[in-house]
Motif scaffolding. Structure first.
Motif, PDB file in Angstrom:
ATOM      1  N   LYS A 219       0.718  -1.373  -0.112  1.00  0.00           N
ATOM      2  CA  LYS A 219      -0.078  -0.049   0.172  1.00  0.00           C
ATOM      3  C   LYS A 219       0.810   1.214  -0.055  1.00  0.00           C
ATOM      4  N   ARG A 220       2.065   1.139   0.528  1.00  0.00           N
ATOM      5  CA  ARG A 220       2.875   2.196   0.342  1.00  0.00           C
ATOM      6  C   ARG A 220       3.215   2.633  -1.071  1.00  0.00           C
ATOM      7  N   ASN A 221       3.524   1.528  -1.855  1.00  0.00           N
ATOM      8  CA  ASN A 221       3.586   1.698  -3.201  1.00  0.00           C
ATOM      9  C   ASN A 221       2.405   2.446  -3.812  1.00  0.00           C
ATOM     10  N   GLY A 222       1.432   2.119  -3.547  1.00  0.00           N
ATOM     11  CA  GLY A 222       0.146   2.407  -4.086  1.00  0.00           C
ATOM     12  C   GLY A 222      -0.240   4.070  -3.638  1.00  0.00           C
ATOM     13  N   THR A 223       0.502   4.439  -2.476  1.00  0.00           N
ATOM     14  CA  THR A 223       0.177   5.963  -2.190  1.00  0.00           C
ATOM     15  C   THR A 223       0.993   6.746  -2.493  1.00  0.00           C
ATOM     16  N   LEU A 224       2.432   6.445  -2.564  1.00  0.00           N
ATOM     17  CA  LEU A 224       3.687   7.324  -2.730  1.00  0.00           C
ATOM     18  C   LEU A 224       3.515   7.512  -4.139  1.00  0.00           C
TER      19      LEU A 224
END
Length: 294
Positions: A219-224
């Motif tokens: 999800k960090r990949n998706g938000t950053l």
């Protein structure tokens, strides 16, 4: 190439940012322009294949199941995306590639496996919406590679050394510079897009639940991708980091070293030791047969 300053000095003469990156790489490796460009073109092809496979795949992660598919369905049906088309599409690709990695799919570490979704998410969402030339995409990838090289040389790209600021943070900085390039930003703007991004994730910890590159990594990949996009827009608007880009990277290195071991990929702190995380870890371990029984 150890600094943005070194790249920008070449750009002040007569080179574009990507050309300066190739020139410095050529000096270090002895390879000529064409071979370096061809290598990056090959990597872009591999990245595109990974994206296409990831979007079509049925994921089987231990902690993440169908989040990417759900988000893909949402953005295909939503009439008014709060985050806008570029960010939403980038996030869908980033989630897909990251989940694909967690299920042992073939990906391009960009710059690491744990942050593998961010750069392809940004590049191929941009490609989908704006249809740049293939050469432009290769050049953007070279720009991203140059940014990653500076971060690696001056700091680190390893979560075990510098926390997630060194993985997902670096990937977002690389992607922000690539977007700025694709939108016609100056070489100075490219460097500052990366710096603005890194400043915004300074101190981001690496705390994988159960030691897996799934939660919170995917999800960090998706938000950053959102951070990378807005920092590119800021740089294109003329916003500059008060702290020079190289000094931002140096500060990132210092912060990473100051992080306790528990917050550097050991799963001994942060989200990894919450009650829910402990329960999930026990469930996973209970499903794994002892080696003596294999």
């Amino acid at each position: 190439m150890r600094s943005f300053e070194e790249i920008l000095q070449l750009c002040e003469v007569d080179l574009e940012f990507y050309e300066a990156v190739i020139e410095l790489e050529s000096r270090e490796s002895g390879k000529d322009f064409d071979s370096i460009y061809a290598s990056m073109s090959f990597i872009l092809d591999a990245m595109e294949q990974s994206v296409n496979s990831a979007i079509k795949s049925d994921f089987k992660g231990r902690l993440m199941k169908d989040e990417a598919q759900r988000f893909g369905e949402y953005i295909s049906q939503a009439n008014d995306l709060l985050s806008g088309k570029l960010i939403a599409k980038s996030s869908h690709i980033a989630l897909s590639v990251s989940q694909y990695n967690s299920s042992m799919g073939r990906i391009v570490a960009a710059p690491t496996a744990g942050s593998c979704g961010i750069l392809p998410g940004l590049l191929f969402a941009y490609n989908n919406l704006y249809a740049p030339t293939r050469d432009a995409l290769v050049m953007a990838l070279i720009v991203a590679g140059g940014v990653g090289e500076v971060i690696q040389k001056r700091a680190t790209l390893a979560g075990a050394e510098g926390g997630c600021q060194a993985e997902c943070g670096a990937a977002a900085a690389m992607g922000s510079a690539a977007l700025t390039f694709l939108k016609g930003g100056s070489s100075e703007a490219l460097a500052h897009a990366a710096a603005l991004t890194l400043k915004s994730v300074m101190g981001l910890v690496c705390d994988p639940v159960a030691g897996l590159v799934e939660v919170p990594c995917i999800k960090r990949n998706g938000t950053l991708v959102a951070l990378a996009s807005i920092c590119a827009d800021m740089a294109l608007a003329g916003v500059r980091s008060v702290i020079p880009p190289d000094e931002v990277v140096d500060a990132m290195r210092q912060v990473g070293r100051a992080l306790p071991e528990s917050l550097r990929e050991t799963s001994k702190g942060g989200l990894a030791i919450t009650p829910k995380a402990r329960t999930l870890e026990k469930d996973i371990l209970s499903q794994i047969s002892p080696l003596s029984e294999i």
